[in-house]
Design an enzyme around this catalytic site. Structure first.
Site, PDB file in Angstrom:
ATOM      1  CD  GLU A   5       8.539 -11.614  -4.972  1.00  0.00           C
ATOM      2  OE1 GLU A   5       7.715 -11.324  -5.839  1.00  0.00           O
ATOM      3  OE2 GLU A   5       8.285 -12.339  -4.002  1.00  0.00           O
ATOM      4  NE  ARG A  36      35.863  -1.333 -29.197  1.00  0.00           N
ATOM      5  CZ  ARG A  36      35.241  -0.674 -30.167  1.00  0.00           C
ATOM      6  NH1 ARG A  36      34.846  -1.304 -31.267  1.00  0.00           N
ATOM      7  NH2 ARG A  36      35.002   0.609 -30.042  1.00  0.00           N
ATOM      8  CD  GLU A  68      17.767  -1.850   2.251  1.00  0.00           C
ATOM      9  OE1 GLU A  68      16.734  -2.272   1.701  1.00  0.00           O
ATOM     10  OE2 GLU A  68      18.710  -1.340   1.611  1.00  0.00           O
ATOM     11  N   GLY A  92       5.554  -1.033   2.035  1.00  0.00           N
ATOM     12  CA  GLY A  92       5.556  -2.432   1.611  1.00  0.00           C
ATOM     13  C   GLY A  92       6.516  -3.306   2.396  1.00  0.00           C
ATOM     14  CB  SER A  93       9.656  -2.630   4.288  1.00  0.00           C
ATOM     15  OG  SER A  93      10.294  -1.990   3.244  1.00  0.00           O
ATOM     16  CD  GLU A 123      -2.973  -1.108   2.191  1.00  0.00           C
ATOM     17  OE1 GLU A 123      -3.136  -0.068   2.853  1.00  0.00           O
ATOM     18  OE2 GLU A 123      -3.747  -2.076   2.226  1.00  0.00           O
ATOM     19  N   PRO A 124       0.285   2.398  -0.322  1.00  0.00           N
ATOM     20  CG  PRO A 124      -1.003   4.039  -1.363  1.00  0.00           C
ATOM     21  CD  PRO A 124      -1.069   2.644  -0.836  1.00  0.00           C
ATOM     22  N   GLY A 162      31.900  -0.493 -23.188  1.00  0.00           N
ATOM     23  CA  GLY A 162      32.038   0.936 -23.488  1.00  0.00           C
ATOM     24  C   GLY A 162      30.701   1.538 -23.891  1.00  0.00           C
TER      25      GLY A 162
HETATM   26  C1  LIG Z   1       8.012  -2.811 -10.205  1.00  0.00           C
HETATM   27  C2  LIG Z   1       7.442  -3.227  -8.901  1.00  0.00           C
HETATM   28  C3  LIG Z   1       6.498  -4.259  -8.855  1.00  0.00           C
HETATM   29  C4  LIG Z   1       5.913  -4.643  -7.641  1.00  0.00           C
HETATM   30  N1  LIG Z   1       4.937  -5.611  -7.637  1.00  0.00           N
HETATM   31  C5  LIG Z   1       4.238  -5.849  -6.478  1.00  0.00           C
HETATM   32  C6  LIG Z   1       3.098  -6.733  -6.479  1.00  0.00           C
HETATM   33  O1  LIG Z   1       2.743  -7.337  -7.491  1.00  0.00           O
HETATM   34  N2  LIG Z   1       2.404  -6.889  -5.319  1.00  0.00           N
HETATM   35  C7  LIG Z   1       2.751  -6.252  -4.164  1.00  0.00           C
HETATM   36  O2  LIG Z   1       2.066  -6.435  -3.162  1.00  0.00           O
HETATM   37  N3  LIG Z   1       3.835  -5.400  -4.126  1.00  0.00           N
HETATM   38  C8  LIG Z   1       4.571  -5.190  -5.255  1.00  0.00           C
HETATM   39  N4  LIG Z   1       5.660  -4.325  -5.236  1.00  0.00           N
HETATM   40  C9  LIG Z   1       5.965  -3.594  -4.003  1.00  0.00           C
HETATM   41  C10 LIG Z   1       7.260  -3.978  -3.335  1.00  0.00           C
HETATM   42  O3  LIG Z   1       7.121  -5.230  -2.736  1.00  0.00           O
HETATM   43  C11 LIG Z   1       7.570  -2.842  -2.334  1.00  0.00           C
HETATM   44  O4  LIG Z   1       7.997  -1.714  -3.079  1.00  0.00           O
HETATM   45  C12 LIG Z   1       8.585  -3.218  -1.339  1.00  0.00           C
HETATM   46  O5  LIG Z   1       8.054  -4.178  -0.462  1.00  0.00           O
HETATM   47  C13 LIG Z   1       9.082  -2.015  -0.510  1.00  0.00           C
HETATM   48  O6  LIG Z   1       8.012  -1.299   0.022  1.00  0.00           O
HETATM   49  P1  LIG Z   1       7.990   0.321  -0.122  1.00  0.00           P
HETATM   50  O7  LIG Z   1       8.251   0.619  -1.550  1.00  0.00           O
HETATM   51  O8  LIG Z   1       6.741   0.815   0.453  1.00  0.00           O
HETATM   52  O9  LIG Z   1       9.228   0.825   0.723  1.00  0.00           O
HETATM   53  P2  LIG Z   1       9.252   1.120   2.306  1.00  0.00           P
HETATM   54  O10 LIG Z   1       8.607  -0.002   3.033  1.00  0.00           O
HETATM   55  O11 LIG Z   1       8.739   2.474   2.548  1.00  0.00           O
HETATM   56  O12 LIG Z   1      10.815   1.104   2.577  1.00  0.00           O
HETATM   57  C14 LIG Z   1      11.668   2.131   2.063  1.00  0.00           C
HETATM   58  C15 LIG Z   1      13.127   1.698   2.177  1.00  0.00           C
HETATM   59  O13 LIG Z   1      13.476   1.549   3.560  1.00  0.00           O
HETATM   60  C16 LIG Z   1      14.082   0.288   3.778  1.00  0.00           C
HETATM   61  N5  LIG Z   1      13.710  -0.236   5.088  1.00  0.00           N
HETATM   62  C17 LIG Z   1      12.483  -0.572   5.518  1.00  0.00           C
HETATM   63  N6  LIG Z   1      12.528  -1.035   6.768  1.00  0.00           N
HETATM   64  C18 LIG Z   1      13.827  -1.000   7.156  1.00  0.00           C
HETATM   65  C19 LIG Z   1      14.537  -1.366   8.344  1.00  0.00           C
HETATM   66  N7  LIG Z   1      13.890  -1.894   9.390  1.00  0.00           N
HETATM   67  N8  LIG Z   1      15.863  -1.179   8.378  1.00  0.00           N
HETATM   68  C20 LIG Z   1      16.513  -0.667   7.322  1.00  0.00           C
HETATM   69  N9  LIG Z   1      15.911  -0.311   6.170  1.00  0.00           N
HETATM   70  C21 LIG Z   1      14.585  -0.473   6.094  1.00  0.00           C
HETATM   71  C22 LIG Z   1      13.517  -0.600   2.680  1.00  0.00           C
HETATM   72  O14 LIG Z   1      14.375  -1.666   2.408  1.00  0.00           O
HETATM   73  C23 LIG Z   1      13.424   0.358   1.509  1.00  0.00           C
HETATM   74  O15 LIG Z   1      14.674   0.401   0.871  1.00  0.00           O
HETATM   75  C24 LIG Z   1       6.298  -3.981  -6.444  1.00  0.00           C
HETATM   76  C25 LIG Z   1       7.267  -2.963  -6.483  1.00  0.00           C
HETATM   77  C26 LIG Z   1       7.829  -2.589  -7.684  1.00  0.00           C
HETATM   78  C27 LIG Z   1       8.844  -1.478  -7.681  1.00  0.00           C
END
Ligand SMILES: Cc1cc2nc3c(=O)[nH]c(=O)nc-3n(C[C@H](O)[C@H](O)[C@H](O)COP(=O)(O)OP(=O)(O)OC[C@H]3O[C@@H](n4cnc5c(N)ncnc54)[C@H](O)[C@@H]3O)c2cc1C
Lengths: 109, 387
Positions: free
Chosen positions: B367, B272, B371, B136-137, B132-133, B343
């Site tokens: 996936e 090359r 982190e 996702g982590s 969700e917005p 290159g």
């Molecule tokens: C092209 C694409 C396709 C996708 N397809 C799907 C899909 O089909 N279904 C679905 O459900 N999701 C999908 N996703 C979502 C993806 O799983 C999420 O983007 C991902 O889980 C990260 O969530 P976020 O973008 O909200 O980042 P956030 O959760 O906001 O995290 C931001 C950053 O902070 C880091 N972080 C978070 N917690 C910690 C911590 N405790 N310590 C250190 N660092 C931390 C994270 O690693 C990340 O780098 C997709 C994403 C992309 C880009």
């Protein structure tokens, strides 16, 4: 970035086309009533990008208007514009009816 | 532990390798460099060939009619299947079929009839809607989409972002909050995409050109209670299980791309010439090639170890997290070095390197970001006390 391509249409004339960037992107072709006839893209194989694509239509009597969007994600953007057209008009533009790939469904706000 | 391939594994690997080189790569000469689909004639022809090879529907369990191929062999195949331009996100353009959403194997009989079997037959497609917005982590805490019971229905309001394939799907798994905070308050619903109130609002354009992501909105969307997958408030476990399993083929795909990029770099460095000698004569270039070799090898062994543990039924969560980190990061480095060796040509669309470079960057986030994988490993080695 807005979902729709909302820039004003330009007249499809040699001088206007010459001014178009030779970059990758998407374009729409329209008739005198600004009804979209075709949504295309200038991909990495287009010799002179958007400009080259548009030049092919200069002699086409039906097509009188165009607008472009420079966009390296031309592939997904073209699909998005086709889906938007389908959502807005219930069908694809007349010259895209033989689009060979499966399109998804959008219900834009 | 057996480190060499069995005769049968070698035969399957050779067969897939030949298929990629003879059937897929030549088609790509005529496709848009960012294409992710084949025209339907080509697709049908190649699906027919894969069926003849007995390899169609790889991820489908034997009891549902899939070929009896173990997870280690499937991992070896996945390494081969991504060795072409679109290979990272559209390996062999999907002509090997797939199981779709693995969670549906947990479904009730009626749900299997309606969603699983048609998916296995290639008649229906599903999406996986977790992120969700709000984040996702850590979806267990971040999910704000709410489902409220209304008689025999649940009414869902909220939205999802980055959801792959929702615009082309017939149904999807939507995770919504039905209880309190945290993982104990999330339920998984199977949602038909023609349900009133289900909207795909836009495509989310990213570095990835294949299988774009979408943004979804749910407005008073009524879903019958019989569409709950698993149990009420137990949806998070369903999401988590898939994510761990997915990390093995996800890593394998990265390795395949790295193998191909490295092969191209080796070839190019021998042809090359600069300053009167081939690039491969220069130590600076040799070391890049050596580092590629090491990166590929360590990613491969870690991924195969995770697959082997999964095959044996051992716990593999930590190993899957490790291979996900190593494969995604090392493949990125390999493609980066291959680009450097090529290159200027390396960054053109004449070669697949630029596409792999862009798409691999997503792999460190998708996936479960790396982190979070490190967090999973830390939790395992330090103990469950770590939150
Ligand atoms: C092209 C694409 C396709 C996708 N397809 C799907 C899909 O089909 N279904 C679905 O459900 N999701 C999908 N996703 C979502 C993806 O799983 C999420 O983007 C991902 O889980 C990260 O969530 P976020 O973008 O909200 O980042 P956030 O959760 O906001 O995290 C931001 C950053 O902070 C880091 N972080 C978070 N917690 C910690 C911590 N405790 N310590 C250190 N660092 C931390 C994270 O690693 C990340 O780098 C997709 C994403 C992309 C880009």
């Amino acid at each position: 970035m807005g979902v729709r391509l909302e820039k004003p249409f330009l007249l499809l004339q040699a001088a206007a086309v010459k001014a178009v960037q030779a970059q990758m992107g998407v374009y729409q072709l329209a008739d005198d009533n600004e009804q979209v006839l075709y949504i295309g893209s200038a991909d990495a194989r287009s010799l002179f990008g958007l400009r080259g694509e548009l030049q092919r239509f200069l002699e086409d009597p039906e097509v009188t208007r165009f607008r472009v969007e420079v966009n390296t994600a031309y592939h997904t953007r073209r699909q998005e514009l086709l889906m938007l057209h389908q959502a807005d008009h219930g069908e694809l533009p007349v010259r895209n009816r033989d689009y060979p790939f499966q399109l998804g469904r959008l219900s834009p706000a | 532990m057996e480190l060499s391939l069995s005769n049968e594994q070698q035969m399957i690997v050779d067969m897939v390798r030949r298929f990629v080189r003879e059937e897929i790569v030549p088609l790509e000469m005529h496709l848009d460099p960012d294409a992710d689909q084949l025209e339907s004639d080509d697709r049908e022809r190649l699906v027919g060939k894969v069926k003849e090879m007995g390899l169609y529907g790889l991820d489908i369990p034997v009891e549902y009619g899939g070929p009896d191929i173990d997870v280690v062999t499937r991992t070896l195949m996945a390494i081969e299947m991504s060795q072409h331009r679109a290979g990272l996100y559209a390996p062999c353009y999907g002509v090997f079929g797939g199981a779709g959403l693995a969670q549906l194997f947990e479904a009730s009989d009626a749900q299997k009839e309606k969603y699983l079997y048609p998916t296995l037959r290639g008649e229906k497609r599903g999406f996986f809607g977790l992120t969700e917005p709000s984040g996702g982590s850590d979806p267990a805490r971040a999910i704000q989409t709410r489902a409220i019971q209304d008689g025999d229905d649940w009414v869902i309001n909220g939205g999802k972002i980055f959801i792959s394939g929702a615009d082309k799907a017939d149904f999807g798994l939507v995770f919504a909050r039905t209880g309190g905070e945290g993982r104990g308050g999330v339920t998984c619903f199977i949602v038909d995409t023609d349900t009133p109130g289900f909207h795909v609002r836009r495509i989310v354009h990213t570095l990835r050109s294949a299988h774009y992501a979408t943004e979804l909105q749910f407005e008073d969307m009524h879903v019958p209670a019989i569409n709950i997958l698993g149990q009420l408030n137990k949806g998070f476990a369903i999401a988590n299980d898939r994510l761990s399993r997915q990390r093995i083929p996800y890593s394998a795909g990265c390795i395949g791309v790295a193998v191909k990029a490295h092969e191209m770099a080796l070839e190019y460095s021998k042809q090359r010439e600069t300053f009167g000698a081939p690039l491969s004569n220069r130590q600076a270039i040799q070391w890049m090639l050596v580092d590629n070799e090491i990166d590929i090898k360590q990613a491969t062994w870690l991924t195969l170890e995770a697959a082997d543990r999964a095959r044996r039924g051992d716990s593999f969560r930590k190993e899957a997290a490790m291979c996900k980190i190593v494969a995604t990061e090392s493949a990125g480095r390999v493609v980066d070095r291959a680009m450097q060796i090529h290159g200027g040509y390396g960054v053109t669309k004449d070669f697949p390197l630029e596409r792999w470079y862009r798409e691999l960057r997503i792999r460190r986030i998708g996936e479960g970001p790396n982190e979070v994988q490190r967090h999973i490993i830390a939790r395992d080695i330090i103990g469950a006390g770590l939150r």
